[in-house]
Design a protein around this motif. Sequence first.
Motif, PDB file in Angstrom:
ATOM      1  N   THR A   1      45.566  19.725  55.265  1.00 26.42           N
ATOM      2  CA  THR A   1      45.899  20.285  53.966  1.00 26.42           C
ATOM      3  C   THR A   1      46.982  19.441  53.304  1.00 26.42           C
ATOM      4  O   THR A   1      47.909  18.983  53.977  1.00 26.42           O
ATOM      5  N   PHE A   2      46.851  19.216  52.010  1.00 24.06           N
ATOM      6  CA  PHE A   2      47.888  18.504  51.267  1.00 24.06           C
ATOM      7  C   PHE A   2      47.885  18.988  49.826  1.00 24.06           C
ATOM      8  O   PHE A   2      46.941  19.650  49.389  1.00 24.06           O
ATOM      9  N   LEU A   3      48.936  18.674  49.099  1.00 22.00           N
ATOM     10  CA  LEU A   3      49.019  19.003  47.672  1.00 22.00           C
ATOM     11  C   LEU A   3      48.600  17.778  46.885  1.00 22.00           C
ATOM     12  O   LEU A   3      49.076  16.673  47.135  1.00 22.00           O
ATOM     13  N   SER A   4      47.693  17.969  45.929  1.00 17.45           N
ATOM     14  CA  SER A   4      47.256  16.854  45.091  1.00 17.45           C
ATOM     15  C   SER A   4      48.385  16.464  44.156  1.00 17.45           C
ATOM     16  O   SER A   4      49.296  17.250  43.890  1.00 17.45           O
ATOM     17  N   GLU A   5      48.311  15.243  43.631  1.00 15.95           N
ATOM     18  CA  GLU A   5      49.343  14.785  42.709  1.00 15.95           C
ATOM     19  C   GLU A   5      49.277  15.590  41.420  1.00 15.95           C
ATOM     20  O   GLU A   5      48.207  15.884  40.909  1.00 15.95           O
ATOM     21  N   SER A   6      50.433  15.913  40.922  1.00 16.88           N
ATOM     22  CA  SER A   6      50.534  16.705  39.704  1.00 16.88           C
ATOM     23  C   SER A   6      50.127  15.875  38.491  1.00 16.88           C
ATOM     24  O   SER A   6      50.477  14.706  38.380  1.00 16.88           O
ATOM     25  N   THR A   7      49.395  16.509  37.591  1.00 18.38           N
ATOM     26  CA  THR A   7      49.038  15.856  36.326  1.00 18.38           C
ATOM     27  C   THR A   7      49.735  16.584  35.185  1.00 18.38           C
ATOM     28  O   THR A   7      49.169  16.753  34.109  1.00 18.38           O
ATOM     29  N   GLY A   8      50.932  17.019  35.440  1.00 16.17           N
ATOM     30  CA  GLY A   8      51.703  17.716  34.420  1.00 16.17           C
ATOM     31  C   GLY A   8      51.946  19.173  34.758  1.00 16.17           C
ATOM     32  O   GLY A   8      52.913  19.758  34.322  1.00 16.17           O
ATOM     33  N   GLY A   9      51.080  19.748  35.537  1.00 16.21           N
ATOM     34  CA  GLY A   9      51.235  21.143  35.943  1.00 16.21           C
ATOM     35  C   GLY A   9      51.624  21.224  37.409  1.00 16.21           C
ATOM     36  O   GLY A   9      52.164  20.293  37.989  1.00 16.21           O
ATOM     37  N   ARG A  10      51.324  22.327  37.982  1.00 16.09           N
ATOM     38  CA  ARG A  10      51.619  22.559  39.392  1.00 16.09           C
ATOM     39  C   ARG A  10      50.576  21.834  40.241  1.00 16.09           C
ATOM     40  O   ARG A  10      49.381  21.888  39.940  1.00 16.09           O
ATOM     41  N   PRO A  11      50.993  21.138  41.321  1.00 20.45           N
ATOM     42  CA  PRO A  11      50.001  20.462  42.174  1.00 20.45           C
ATOM     43  C   PRO A  11      49.095  21.482  42.865  1.00 20.45           C
ATOM     44  O   PRO A  11      49.528  22.571  43.229  1.00 20.45           O
ATOM     45  N   ALA A  12      47.818  21.123  43.002  1.00 17.63           N
ATOM     46  CA  ALA A  12      46.833  22.010  43.620  1.00 17.63           C
ATOM     47  C   ALA A  12      46.695  21.682  45.102  1.00 17.63           C
ATOM     48  O   ALA A  12      46.859  20.530  45.517  1.00 17.63           O
ATOM     49  N   THR A  13      46.377  22.677  45.895  1.00 14.23           N
ATOM     50  CA  THR A  13      46.115  22.467  47.311  1.00 14.23           C
ATOM     51  C   THR A  13      44.735  21.831  47.466  1.00 14.23           C
ATOM     52  O   THR A  13      43.777  22.261  46.844  1.00 14.23           O
ATOM     53  N   ASP A  14      44.664  20.785  48.280  1.00 14.48           N
ATOM     54  CA  ASP A  14      43.398  20.125  48.576  1.00 14.48           C
ATOM     55  C   ASP A  14      43.338  19.944  50.086  1.00 14.48           C
ATOM     56  O   ASP A  14      44.305  20.182  50.793  1.00 14.48           O
ATOM     57  N   HIS A  15      42.175  19.540  50.560  1.00 13.88           N
ATOM     58  CA  HIS A  15      41.982  19.328  51.989  1.00 13.88           C
ATOM     59  C   HIS A  15      41.257  18.018  52.203  1.00 13.88           C
ATOM     60  O   HIS A  15      40.319  17.706  51.472  1.00 13.88           O
ATOM     61  N   GLU A  16      41.724  17.257  53.170  1.00 10.48           N
ATOM     62  CA  GLU A  16      41.050  16.043  53.581  1.00 10.48           C
ATOM     63  C   GLU A  16      40.180  16.454  54.760  1.00 10.48           C
ATOM     64  O   GLU A  16      40.705  16.847  55.799  1.00 10.48           O
TER      65      GLU A  16
END
Length: 96
Positions: free
Chosen positions: A51-66
């Motif tokens: 699990t990791f947080l995606s890079e923010s594009t101005g808002g809150r970073p989203a949780t993603d999974h590798e």
Amino acid sequence: MNELMKVNYSKETPTVSGRELHAALQVATPYDKWFPRMAEYGFSDGTDFSTFLSESTGGRPATDHEITVDMAKEICMLQRSEKGKECRQYFIELEK
């Protein structure tokens, strides 16, 4: 064969983004509800996915999974849809 999603080969085991797989499968359920349900099929954090947080594009970073390609193939089989079959065949072709 067209690239359905980016495969990360920088680690020992090839992985894909859980969010990219979710989008490619065209799942109607929101990602934050879909992924935990998929993980309940016996997949382990740290082995099958991380699990990791995606890079923010101005808002809150989203949780993603590798997730490993093997886990992605199993998830594709679970979807039982034409998109699931298409994605599964894409991963099988990658192995060849």
